[in-house]
Design a protein around this motif. Structure first.
Motif, PDB file in Angstrom:
ATOM      1  N   LEU A  76      42.027 -95.546  37.432  1.00 47.87           N
ATOM      2  CA  LEU A  76      43.350 -95.224  37.953  1.00 47.87           C
ATOM      3  C   LEU A  76      43.137 -94.686  39.364  1.00 47.87           C
ATOM      4  O   LEU A  76      42.675 -93.552  39.538  1.00 47.87           O
ATOM      5  CB  LEU A  76      44.029 -94.182  37.065  1.00 47.87           C
ATOM      6  CG  LEU A  76      45.450 -93.765  37.433  1.00 47.87           C
ATOM      7  CD1 LEU A  76      46.392 -94.962  37.459  1.00 47.87           C
ATOM      8  CD2 LEU A  76      45.956 -92.699  36.463  1.00 47.87           C
ATOM      9  N   PHE A  77      43.431 -95.508  40.359  1.00 50.39           N
ATOM     10  CA  PHE A  77      43.204 -95.137  41.750  1.00 50.39           C
ATOM     11  C   PHE A  77      44.559 -94.801  42.391  1.00 50.39           C
ATOM     12  O   PHE A  77      45.389 -95.691  42.610  1.00 50.39           O
ATOM     13  CB  PHE A  77      42.528 -96.277  42.515  1.00 50.39           C
ATOM     14  CG  PHE A  77      41.108 -96.543  42.063  1.00 50.39           C
ATOM     15  CD1 PHE A  77      40.396 -95.597  41.340  1.00 50.39           C
ATOM     16  CD2 PHE A  77      40.484 -97.738  42.371  1.00 50.39           C
ATOM     17  CE1 PHE A  77      39.096 -95.832  40.931  1.00 50.39           C
ATOM     18  CE2 PHE A  77      39.177 -97.986  41.972  1.00 50.39           C
ATOM     19  CZ  PHE A  77      38.475 -97.028  41.251  1.00 50.39           C
ATOM     20  N   LEU A  78      44.766 -93.540  42.675  1.00 47.28           N
ATOM     21  CA  LEU A  78      46.034 -93.068  43.219  1.00 47.28           C
ATOM     22  C   LEU A  78      46.058 -93.269  44.735  1.00 47.28           C
ATOM     23  O   LEU A  78      45.051 -93.051  45.415  1.00 47.28           O
ATOM     24  CB  LEU A  78      46.245 -91.598  42.864  1.00 47.28           C
ATOM     25  CG  LEU A  78      46.201 -91.298  41.360  1.00 47.28           C
ATOM     26  CD1 LEU A  78      46.324 -89.804  41.108  1.00 47.28           C
ATOM     27  CD2 LEU A  78      47.289 -92.054  40.621  1.00 47.28           C
ATOM     28  N   THR A  79      47.203 -93.655  45.242  1.00 52.92           N
ATOM     29  CA  THR A  79      47.309 -93.975  46.670  1.00 52.92           C
ATOM     30  C   THR A  79      47.607 -92.745  47.528  1.00 52.92           C
ATOM     31  O   THR A  79      47.468 -92.806  48.742  1.00 52.92           O
ATOM     32  CB  THR A  79      48.412 -95.018  46.907  1.00 52.92           C
ATOM     33  OG1 THR A  79      49.650 -94.516  46.385  1.00 52.92           O
ATOM     34  CG2 THR A  79      48.056 -96.325  46.208  1.00 52.92           C
ATOM     35  N   GLU A  80      48.025 -91.656  46.900  1.00 54.30           N
ATOM     36  CA  GLU A  80      48.222 -90.403  47.625  1.00 54.30           C
ATOM     37  C   GLU A  80      47.677 -89.260  46.793  1.00 54.30           C
ATOM     38  O   GLU A  80      47.616 -89.349  45.570  1.00 54.30           O
ATOM     39  CB  GLU A  80      49.702 -90.168  47.950  1.00 54.30           C
ATOM     40  CG  GLU A  80      50.595 -90.070  46.720  1.00 54.30           C
ATOM     41  CD  GLU A  80      52.031 -89.753  47.070  1.00 54.30           C
ATOM     42  OE1 GLU A  80      52.240 -89.011  48.049  1.00 54.30           O
ATOM     43  OE2 GLU A  80      52.940 -90.238  46.359  1.00 54.30           O
ATOM     44  N   ASN A  81      47.260 -88.198  47.462  1.00 53.88           N
ATOM     45  CA  ASN A  81      46.690 -87.046  46.783  1.00 53.88           C
ATOM     46  C   ASN A  81      47.813 -86.268  46.081  1.00 53.88           C
ATOM     47  O   ASN A  81      48.674 -85.690  46.732  1.00 53.88           O
ATOM     48  CB  ASN A  81      45.950 -86.154  47.781  1.00 53.88           C
ATOM     49  CG  ASN A  81      45.329 -84.937  47.127  1.00 53.88           C
ATOM     50  OD1 ASN A  81      45.630 -83.817  47.483  1.00 53.88           O
ATOM     51  ND2 ASN A  81      44.451 -85.151  46.165  1.00 53.88           N
ATOM     52  N   VAL A  82      47.794 -86.279  44.748  1.00 52.95           N
ATOM     53  CA  VAL A  82      48.874 -85.653  43.983  1.00 52.95           C
ATOM     54  C   VAL A  82      48.438 -84.358  43.306  1.00 52.95           C
ATOM     55  O   VAL A  82      49.267 -83.671  42.707  1.00 52.95           O
ATOM     56  CB  VAL A  82      49.432 -86.624  42.926  1.00 52.95           C
ATOM     57  CG1 VAL A  82      49.994 -87.867  43.591  1.00 52.95           C
ATOM     58  CG2 VAL A  82      48.380 -86.993  41.880  1.00 52.95           C
ATOM     59  N   GLY A  83      47.160 -84.015  43.375  1.00 55.18           N
ATOM     60  CA  GLY A  83      46.674 -82.785  42.755  1.00 55.18           C
ATOM     61  C   GLY A  83      46.221 -82.996  41.318  1.00 55.18           C
ATOM     62  O   GLY A  83      46.544 -83.999  40.661  1.00 55.18           O
ATOM     63  N   ASN A  84      45.461 -82.014  40.822  1.00 54.73           N
ATOM     64  CA  ASN A  84      44.829 -82.141  39.506  1.00 54.73           C
ATOM     65  C   ASN A  84      45.821 -82.368  38.378  1.00 54.73           C
ATOM     66  O   ASN A  84      45.586 -83.182  37.480  1.00 54.73           O
ATOM     67  CB  ASN A  84      44.011 -80.880  39.199  1.00 54.73           C
ATOM     68  CG  ASN A  84      42.707 -80.834  39.956  1.00 54.73           C
ATOM     69  OD1 ASN A  84      42.445 -81.689  40.789  1.00 54.73           O
ATOM     70  ND2 ASN A  84      41.892 -79.828  39.682  1.00 54.73           N
ATOM     71  N   CYS A  85      46.919 -81.622  38.372  1.00 55.32           N
ATOM     72  CA  CYS A  85      47.824 -81.672  37.224  1.00 55.32           C
ATOM     73  C   CYS A  85      48.471 -83.043  37.078  1.00 55.32           C
ATOM     74  O   CYS A  85      48.480 -83.631  35.986  1.00 55.32           O
ATOM     75  CB  CYS A  85      48.889 -80.582  37.353  1.00 55.32           C
ATOM     76  SG  CYS A  85      48.210 -78.902  37.305  1.00 55.32           S
ATOM     77  N   ARG A  86      49.022 -83.579  38.151  1.00 55.58           N
ATOM     78  CA  ARG A  86      49.655 -84.900  38.083  1.00 55.58           C
ATOM     79  C   ARG A  86      48.628 -85.992  37.836  1.00 55.58           C
ATOM     80  O   ARG A  86      48.892 -86.950  37.084  1.00 55.58           O
ATOM     81  CB  ARG A  86      50.432 -85.187  39.364  1.00 55.58           C
ATOM     82  CG  ARG A  86      51.749 -84.437  39.494  1.00 55.58           C
ATOM     83  CD  ARG A  86      52.464 -84.800  40.769  1.00 55.58           C
ATOM     84  NE  ARG A  86      52.781 -86.222  40.839  1.00 55.58           N
ATOM     85  CZ  ARG A  86      53.265 -86.840  41.920  1.00 55.58           C
ATOM     86  NH1 ARG A  86      53.460 -86.138  43.044  1.00 55.58           N
ATOM     87  NH2 ARG A  86      53.541 -88.126  41.905  1.00 55.58           N
ATOM     88  N   ALA A  87      47.471 -85.889  38.467  1.00 58.25           N
ATOM     89  CA  ALA A  87      46.437 -86.912  38.296  1.00 58.25           C
ATOM     90  C   ALA A  87      45.961 -86.953  36.841  1.00 58.25           C
ATOM     91  O   ALA A  87      45.790 -88.034  36.250  1.00 58.25           O
ATOM     92  CB  ALA A  87      45.280 -86.652  39.238  1.00 58.25           C
ATOM     93  N   PHE A  88      45.739 -85.781  36.260  1.00 56.90           N
ATOM     94  CA  PHE A  88      45.316 -85.732  34.861  1.00 56.90           C
ATOM     95  C   PHE A  88      46.387 -86.322  33.956  1.00 56.90           C
ATOM     96  O   PHE A  88      46.096 -87.151  33.075  1.00 56.90           O
ATOM     97  CB  PHE A  88      45.009 -84.290  34.448  1.00 56.90           C
ATOM     98  CG  PHE A  88      44.731 -84.133  32.979  1.00 56.90           C
ATOM     99  CD1 PHE A  88      43.458 -84.346  32.480  1.00 56.90           C
ATOM    100  CD2 PHE A  88      45.751 -83.802  32.087  1.00 56.90           C
ATOM    101  CE1 PHE A  88      43.204 -84.222  31.112  1.00 56.90           C
ATOM    102  CE2 PHE A  88      45.503 -83.681  30.728  1.00 56.90           C
ATOM    103  CZ  PHE A  88      44.228 -83.893  30.239  1.00 56.90           C
ATOM    104  N   ASN A  89      47.626 -85.894  34.133  1.00 58.66           N
ATOM    105  CA  ASN A  89      48.704 -86.377  33.266  1.00 58.66           C
ATOM    106  C   ASN A  89      48.852 -87.895  33.316  1.00 58.66           C
ATOM    107  O   ASN A  89      49.148 -88.543  32.303  1.00 58.66           O
ATOM    108  CB  ASN A  89      50.031 -85.733  33.662  1.00 58.66           C
ATOM    109  CG  ASN A  89      50.171 -84.314  33.149  1.00 58.66           C
ATOM    110  OD1 ASN A  89      49.383 -83.855  32.326  1.00 58.66           O
ATOM    111  ND2 ASN A  89      51.172 -83.609  33.636  1.00 58.66           N
TER     112      ASN A  89
END
Length: 316
Positions: A76-89
């Protein structure tokens, strides 16, 4: 509650699936060692999610290399830095494991880690929502800095780990090594995952989960936790860092969850400590917020009133 009180063996069941959510944000110097530590686990029933939170240091190329070699791993490669909580969820909500590890890819899982913790869960009652353990602290080069839980002069582990119904304990003090946690999926689902409005996840998870779930300490060293200046906890209390604002929001939640005077007194201990740290770092507005919560606990002492007055002085 003594550790032995959890040892009520369940009937034999198929080995549960464990989800490892490997969270990466600019961990390139440590990433291969972290991912190799997943591969060397003695527990075979794993679901692995590699999550990159918009790294800029070449981490994504390493993640792609490992994913290509392990085609059953998910990416899961995120295009913007969303932080630990959102990335984990984002990964957790697509995963299937009965148990879940939030694995920062600057840390290292020791080979027996998952097998030991799953075994502890299988001997524990269904009310246990999280198993945690001891860890070895290491520096950027991997050199040992000692253990998180160490023996004190009386031969007791310090910080003293707690098992059982620990809501008051997690309000009062810090004793859990976050990277060692194995969480029950049902517990996380009841909480709807991490609170994505927060900068960091662990204190909020401890508070909300421990209200309805027991925690179990496993007296084993299962993980290496890397200490380096770029990690989030190293930035806490710096000016303009949102870490303290998240702590205040969690303390506000905790106040609503308190059911007894003893629990409110435990929260007062936490608020008192946080207010002193805020004042030391000249976060006057946040110190006033903490003082306001301290008043609401009903356990504000004379020294607290003096500190609260200091927070209201016109200091830049």
């Amino acid at each position: 509650m003594p550790h032995s009180s959890f040892l009520t063996p369940h009937s034999s069941t198929p080995a549960p699936l464990v989800t490892v959510v490997a969270l990466c944000h600019n961990h390139a110097p440590f990433l291969r060692q972290a991912l190799d530590s997943i591969l060397t686990q003695t527990y075979p029933h794993l679901e692995v999610w590699l999550v990159d939170d918009a790294s800029t240091d070449g981490s994504r190329e390493v993640l792609r290399e490992y994913a290509a070699a392990q085609p059953h791993w998910h990416t899961l490669f995120l295009t913007e830095n969303v932080g630990n909580c959102r990335a984990f969820n984002a990964a957790f909500r697509q995963s299937r494991g009965e148990f879940v590890i939030d694995f920062a890819t600057d840390d290292v899982l020791l080979p027996q880690r998952i097998a030991q913790q799953v075994a502890a869960f299988q001997l524990a009652p269904a009310t246990v929502g999280m198993v945690y353990s001891n860890c070895e602290l290491i520096d950027e080069a991997g050199r040992s800095l000692g253990l998180h839980h160490r023996l004190d002069g009386a031969g007791q582990l310090a910080p003293r780990p707690a098992s059982g119904w620990v809501f008051g304990e997690v309000l009062r003090r810090y004793f859990i090594s976050t990277p060692t946690m194995l969480m029950r999926r049902a517990c996380l689902e009841q909480l709807d995952g991490y609170d994505e409005t927060l900068t960091y996840e662990d204190f909020d998870f401890w508070v909300r989960a421990s209200r309805d779930w027991q925690f179990l300490y496993l007296d084993e060293v299962t993980t290496q936790k890397r200490k380096h200046p770029r990690q989030m906890s190293a930035r806490a209390y710096r000016r303009l860092d949102p870490f303290l604002a998240s702590t205040i929001r969690v303390c506000d939640k905790a106040l609503d969850l308190c059911q007894t005077p003893a629990e409110r007194e435990a929260l007062a201990v936490r608020l008192r400590w946080e207010m002193k740290k805020a004042l030391q770092n000249r976060h006057m507005a946040q110190a006033r917020q903490l003082d306001g919560l301290l008043k609401l606990t009903g356990h504000r002492r004379l020294v607290d009133k003096l500190l609260g007055g200091l927070a209201r002085l016109p200091i830049g």
